[in-house]
Design an enzyme around this catalytic site. Sequence first.
Site, short mmCIF file in Angstrom:
data_model
loop_
_atom_site.label_atom_id
_atom_site.label_comp_id
_atom_site.label_asym_id
_atom_site.label_seq_id
_atom_site.Cartn_x
_atom_site.Cartn_y
_atom_site.Cartn_z
N PRO A 96 -16.51 15.61 30.71
CA PRO A 96 -16.34 14.39 29.94
C PRO A 96 -16.23 13.15 30.85
O PRO A 96 -15.61 13.24 31.92
CB PRO A 96 -15.05 14.61 29.14
CG PRO A 96 -14.47 15.89 29.62
CD PRO A 96 -15.42 16.56 30.55
N GLY A 100 -11.01 11.86 34.39
CA GLY A 100 -10.29 12.28 35.59
C GLY A 100 -10.85 13.53 36.23
O GLY A 100 -10.29 14.06 37.18
N GLY A 102 -13.92 13.80 37.59
CA GLY A 102 -14.91 13.52 38.64
C GLY A 102 -16.34 13.47 38.14
O GLY A 102 -17.28 13.73 38.91
N ALA A 105 -18.89 11.29 40.34
CA ALA A 105 -19.25 11.88 41.64
C ALA A 105 -20.09 13.14 41.44
O ALA A 105 -21.00 13.42 42.23
CB ALA A 105 -17.98 12.21 42.44
N ASP A 147 -12.87 12.27 45.72
CA ASP A 147 -13.71 12.90 44.69
C ASP A 147 -15.04 13.38 45.27
O ASP A 147 -15.44 14.53 45.06
CB ASP A 147 -13.99 11.90 43.54
CG ASP A 147 -12.79 11.68 42.65
OD1 ASP A 147 -11.68 12.03 43.07
OD2 ASP A 147 -12.97 11.15 41.53
C1 MEV Z 1 -9.42 9.58 41.17
O1 MEV Z 1 -9.87 10.90 41.03
C2 MEV Z 1 -8.27 9.52 42.09
C3 MEV Z 1 -7.73 8.12 42.41
O2 MEV Z 1 -6.76 8.32 43.43
C4 MEV Z 1 -8.81 7.17 42.88
C5 MEV Z 1 -9.36 7.53 44.23
O3 MEV Z 1 -8.81 8.32 44.96
O4 MEV Z 1 -10.42 6.95 44.58
C6 MEV Z 1 -7.02 7.51 41.21
#
Ligand code: MEV
Length: 315
Positions: A96, A100, A102, A105, A147
């Site tokens: 999705p 969060g 990834g 990426a 990521d």
């Molecule tokens: C994102 O997966 C994690 C964060 O720490 C951003 C990053 O590390 O670039 C929020």
Amino acid sequence: MSVSATAPGKIILFGEHAVVYGRPAIAAQVNQVQVKATVEQSPTEFTIRALNLNRTELYSDLDLSDPLGVIIRLVLQTLGESAAPRATLTISSSIPIASGLGSGAAVSTAIARALALYFGEELDPATLSRMVYEVERIYHGTPSGIDNTVIAYERPVYFKRGVHESDPSTIRLLDVPVPFRIAIADTGVASPTKAAVGDVRRKWEAERAEYEAYFDRCGEIAFHAYHLIESGRPFELGPLMNDNHHVLQRMGVSSPELDRLVEAARQAGAAGAKLSGAGRGGNMIALVTEATEGIVNEALLNAGARRVIVTTVCE
Ligand code: MEV
């Protein structure tokens, strides 16, 4: 001719946000969700079909800053190809967006792998990770690089960003002598990383001492967790997850939905739970075992999770 490649999702186990400011963090790949990219020869000019976005476009029409165009250009440059092939690139994803896990990426990684394969090349993880990092910068300005690293290497990583040009990032592929299970639950609330990272930056600028202390604490937690994982004691990670979540709450990146799921997982017997990634929505994670997994999953769904995945963290 047709070639395909995939890329997994990821979770941040410890240290999100603080990792942007040079503190260590730990992430792991999630193979249960993935992006697939296929490049198929065609008589027409290079065309991109992003199935989940219902988007079909000619490569030549893409805006210069379009992340899809940027990763394609980087791959062509790296391979020394002067033009895009006569082919169609089809992208589909079970990750999705803005959750969060990834997704951004992973899309870039799968495209880069598939396009390189089309030219008969395989990109090594370090080159791949560097290219995807360039695209991550478009998505959210100041990515730490964790990521792209975990997704390109497809291994759990201990990562510390080099904060100065002369100071390279530390990437340690983790030894995981004792694999462990993590339940991942989706709040269903989309939360773009860029917004959460930008808010933390503004707060850090206004309250430097307070935020530096939060980042230090997250870094200590990640460092401790790294030792527990590498010494085969992952079942002791629970309290560190709870501590990390508490610091993230103080940093203002949790949400009522995330807190509800974290609490439900703990009540149901998870050894620890926290938000994972940029926060504000997206996914949370809980440390489970074969014995607690079923009841924790059920509790998460009852508390409003849209979906629960259980992954095993291993090398
Ligand atoms: C994102 O997966 C994690 C964060 O720490 C951003 C990053 O590390 O670039 C929020």
